[in-house]
Write an enzyme that holds these catalytic residues in place. Structure first.
Site, short mmCIF file in Angstrom:
data_model
loop_
_atom_site.label_atom_id
_atom_site.label_comp_id
_atom_site.label_asym_id
_atom_site.label_seq_id
_atom_site.Cartn_x
_atom_site.Cartn_y
_atom_site.Cartn_z
N VAL A 119 -57.24 -104.56 30.43
CA VAL A 119 -57.50 -103.13 30.36
C VAL A 119 -56.19 -102.45 29.98
O VAL A 119 -55.13 -102.77 30.52
CB VAL A 119 -58.00 -102.57 31.71
CG1 VAL A 119 -58.28 -101.07 31.60
CG2 VAL A 119 -59.23 -103.32 32.19
N CYS A 120 -56.26 -101.53 29.02
CA CYS A 120 -55.11 -100.71 28.67
C CYS A 120 -53.92 -101.61 28.27
O CYS A 120 -54.09 -102.58 27.52
CB CYS A 120 -54.78 -99.79 29.83
SG CYS A 120 -53.65 -98.44 29.49
N THR A 121 -52.74 -101.33 28.80
CA THR A 121 -51.55 -102.10 28.42
C THR A 121 -51.52 -103.50 29.01
O THR A 121 -50.58 -104.26 28.76
CB THR A 121 -50.27 -101.34 28.80
OG1 THR A 121 -50.32 -100.99 30.18
CG2 THR A 121 -50.13 -100.08 27.96
N GLY A 122 -52.55 -103.86 29.76
CA GLY A 122 -52.68 -105.25 30.18
C GLY A 122 -52.77 -106.18 28.98
O GLY A 122 -52.45 -107.38 29.07
N SER B 226 -56.16 -101.59 23.01
CA SER B 226 -55.31 -101.31 24.17
C SER B 226 -55.09 -99.80 24.19
O SER B 226 -55.77 -99.06 23.47
CB SER B 226 -53.98 -102.05 24.05
OG SER B 226 -53.16 -101.81 25.18
#
Length: 206
Positions: free
Chosen positions: A99-102, A119
């Site tokens: 999720v996102c910057t993961g 992202s």
């Protein structure tokens, strides 16, 4: 069904808690949080300490690995031991997700090389430096690797994942139970839609 969400200092809370709320309702699923060290893990906003009893290295395998983002994603993306663990666990997952910057963590582990991924819009250049190709889609799936866009997109991804882990009716029932029926007051939830002054203010929030 074992679903593992690693937390780290300065994680983005909705990245983890949104999918947790959805996936915990999947029949037969257990969602576990793990951390670099047992104890309190602080979120990026500073007011949501989470007690995590399990060190990530205690987990040898899981069915789903879900990596959230946040300011601390850069730290774990530079941690060789953590990246080795991500690669090891990925070998046996049904799905490895972010999720996102993961996505930066998965990219740093070499799992997104050459793939089209999504992202948060703020890390396009960094993803490219790892060999990933950014697309502004909400969710991108390549077989068992799934990436989702910034923060709130993790809920959408988790509902899609719930369907893959169970069936469409179950996923829809979870969506109904959580009353996930977005009707935002403004239509500025993507870079493509936001006016310049909103985009500039958003950059200053990070």
């Amino acid at each position: 069904m074992d679903i593992v969400i690693p937390l780290f200092d300065r994680f983005e809370p909705l990245d983890a808690i949104g999918p947790y709320e959805i996936l915990a309702h999947v029949p037969g699923a257990t969602v576990r949080f793990v951390a670099p060290e047992p104890g309190l893990v602080q979120d990026v906003l500073g007011s949501l300490p989470v007690h995590v009893p399990t060190r990530y290295s205690e987990v040898e395998r899981c069915d789903v690995l879900l990596v959230p983002g946040g300011g601390g994603a850069w730290t774990v993306a530079d941690d060789p031991e953590f990246l080795d663990w991500v690669r090891h666990v990925h070998e046996g997952t049904r799905f490895t997700t972010s999720v996102c910057t993961g996505a930066l963590v998965l990219a740093a582990a070499g799992l997104l090389d050459g793939l089209t991924v999504t992202s948060h819009w703020g890390v396009i250049d960094e993803l490219a430096s790892y060999g990933a190709v950014y697309t502004p889609e909400r969710i991108v799936r390549h077989d068992r690797v799934i990436t989702s866009a910034g923060v709130s997109a993790g809920i959408d991804m988790a509902i899609r994942l719930a369907a893959l882990l169970s069936d469409d009716t179950t996923a829809q029932a979870i969506q109904l139970y959580t009353e996930y029926d977005p009707q935002p007051p403004f239509d500025t939830g993507s870079v493509a839609k936001a006016p310049a002054e909103v985009l500039e203010r958003a950059r200053n929030l990070t």
